[in-house]
Design an enzyme around this catalytic site. Sequence first.
Site, mmCIF file in Angstrom:
data_model
loop_
_atom_site.group_PDB
_atom_site.id
_atom_site.type_symbol
_atom_site.label_atom_id
_atom_site.label_comp_id
_atom_site.label_asym_id
_atom_site.label_seq_id
_atom_site.Cartn_x
_atom_site.Cartn_y
_atom_site.Cartn_z
ATOM 1 N N LYS B 87 0.811 -1.227 0.000
ATOM 2 C CA LYS B 87 0.000 0.000 0.000
ATOM 3 C C LYS B 87 0.841 1.272 0.000
ATOM 4 O O LYS B 87 0.439 2.297 -0.538
ATOM 5 C CB LYS B 87 -0.935 0.009 1.214
ATOM 6 N N GLU B 109 -9.842 5.712 3.193
ATOM 7 C CA GLU B 109 -10.681 4.658 3.743
ATOM 8 C C GLU B 109 -9.790 3.455 3.925
ATOM 9 O O GLU B 109 -8.795 3.304 3.215
ATOM 10 C CB GLU B 109 -11.825 4.334 2.782
ATOM 11 N N SER B 376 1.692 -9.697 -0.799
ATOM 12 C CA SER B 376 1.353 -8.270 -0.774
ATOM 13 C C SER B 376 1.569 -7.630 0.588
ATOM 14 O O SER B 376 1.763 -6.429 0.683
ATOM 15 C CB SER B 376 -0.094 -8.078 -1.225
#
Lengths: 271, 394
Positions: B87, B109, B376
């Site tokens: 991210k 969010e 990830s």
Amino acid sequence: MSRITERFALLREQGRKALIPYITAGDPKPQVTVPLMHALVAAGADILELGVPFSDPMADGPVIQKACERALAEGTSLLDVLAMVAEFRRDDQETPVILMGYLNPIEILGYQNFAQQAAVHGVDGLLTVDMPPEEAAPLVVACEEQGLDRIFLLAPTSSPKRIEQICALGSGFIYYVSLKGVTGASTLDVDDVSLHVANIRRHTSMPVGVGFGIRDAPSAAQIASIADAVVVGSALVKRIEQYQDSPEAIPEEVSALLRTMREAIDAAKNI
Amino acid sequence: MPDEKGHFGPYGGRFIAETLMEPIEELRQAYERYRDDPDFQAELESDLAHYVGRPTPLYFAQRWSEQLGGARIFLKREDLSHTGAHKINNTVGQALLAKRMGKTRLIAETGAGQHGVATATVAARLGLECVVYMGSEDIERQAPNVYRMRLLGAEVVPVTSGSRTLKDALNEAMRDWVAHVDNTFYVIGTVAGPHPYPVMVRDFQAVIGREARTQILAQLGALPHALVACVGGGSNAIGLFHPFCKDEQVALYGVEAAGLGLETGQHAASLCAGKPGVLHGNRTYLVENSHGQIMDTHSISAGLDYPGVGPEHAWLKDTGRATYVAISDEEALAAFHALTRIEGIIPALESSHALAYAMHLAPTLAPEQGIIVNLSGRGDKDINTVAKIEGISL
């Protein structure tokens, strides 16, 4: 001439401003909606805006979101909303009804199928919050074919180019969102609204309605002095919420609130 | 590439309220201007190298590959980047853009909290105000990440509407953005939302695939047979896939959350079990009922618990370039334990879905073939969830 255009023409002749109440169809129970629609007309509504409940009403504040949740908990679908309009039409052929909502329930039905059914059931216009003109062409065509008005939103952030584009695409009236925010937000700057409405009028001869932030009789009267139509939503829906446990009282209670706004608007005109 | 209005075939576009149309257009113009700007790119590359810790390794999981029998499995170690997930690649990029646009406030969010942590991290570093919306159910599931965000100075706002998960947090962030468009930059965490977000987030995440392509050619001497990545919104998957899209011989597998099983309705598999529709600013596949209402989803992994998916994935599915499959909670948990015990790497529950599919795929292939699985994120944030399932209180 559409029922909406006719209504505005009549009001103009009478020198009056339109009052447009918003309610969410099926809130708090489906059987309340049609009696409430009639009560609102009796209390002075000129056009009815019927919200189609959606699971994710992103542009609405908590009051209308909760109304959607109540209506969905009762299983209210877009087809049910159309049936409510048909039922309303049995006793009222005059008052225009606009559906307001989000695109996805319409997508599932298919644009042509939706437009056809809406027209057959007595709907006069459609406002989809999450469909800007850039994406609107196929649905606009489907509505045009069925004689439904396409009501578009303009916002304080809309550029002159967009105002022009949206005025060219819309019909019935233009709905100006009076503030940056969601429905039911509190701050209303009347001078700012007045400037924007005047600006919109340079681009269109369509009537201009103003909504978002109108909460009581005084603010309704102020907006009526600027715009052709006053749209009131969250204030009425909040009243519905207060009476959700005694739904039989809702038509009277909510229309009483609307009547105070009607009286304030009409009185302001005579000053 | 999508068309100029952001359409991937019939998907994507801009389905938002009028108030947001000018701000989103302002964002598109800013992004167009800076994406090819040498100064912007230099600053981004420098941040990715020195702050995020790129390039991340491509690790050959030898013991795990041998046990499964078949293809050699390589893990792209996004779990080793700063804040513990991919991210951060995207939030660094968007925050640099926000700074150039003169915005002073970031909103985001988050589901699992990884995107929230990554946004709070870059906000702290750049001295920007930060507000993160998070479903109240997710706040409970992901307590360590909530505390991390607060330590970083972000305000975490619990969202109690709807299903109290990621989709409701997204609605709330959109509402905030509508009300504060003048000073606020909305950092979307995945490749969904109105144009240009799906393209912009993909471009910021494509660093994963660019690195992986160079690394696999160096280590395997060939392109891999397949890429495998988990798909919630789909940003880590698009980031890995994108630089390989033109390599037709490389199979692309996106792995969705089958939750308790596709047949139970308790899943988050919009591509495997959903229909096209419009939500959160784009047209894409959605988990919805026959009346067009968005359904509550279920996944053991908060980061995959979303009823939509990025529009580019919808297009990759329809065109057949990528294949989408679904992995249940149970299979993901088994993969979580397998990797932890065999390779000494605790994977995020999101990534465990991709790992579980690799466990199916590898044995069907030959030892000279390679599979890249995108790891990830790391699983530290999920140990409470896993322990709870096993009746252990930490």
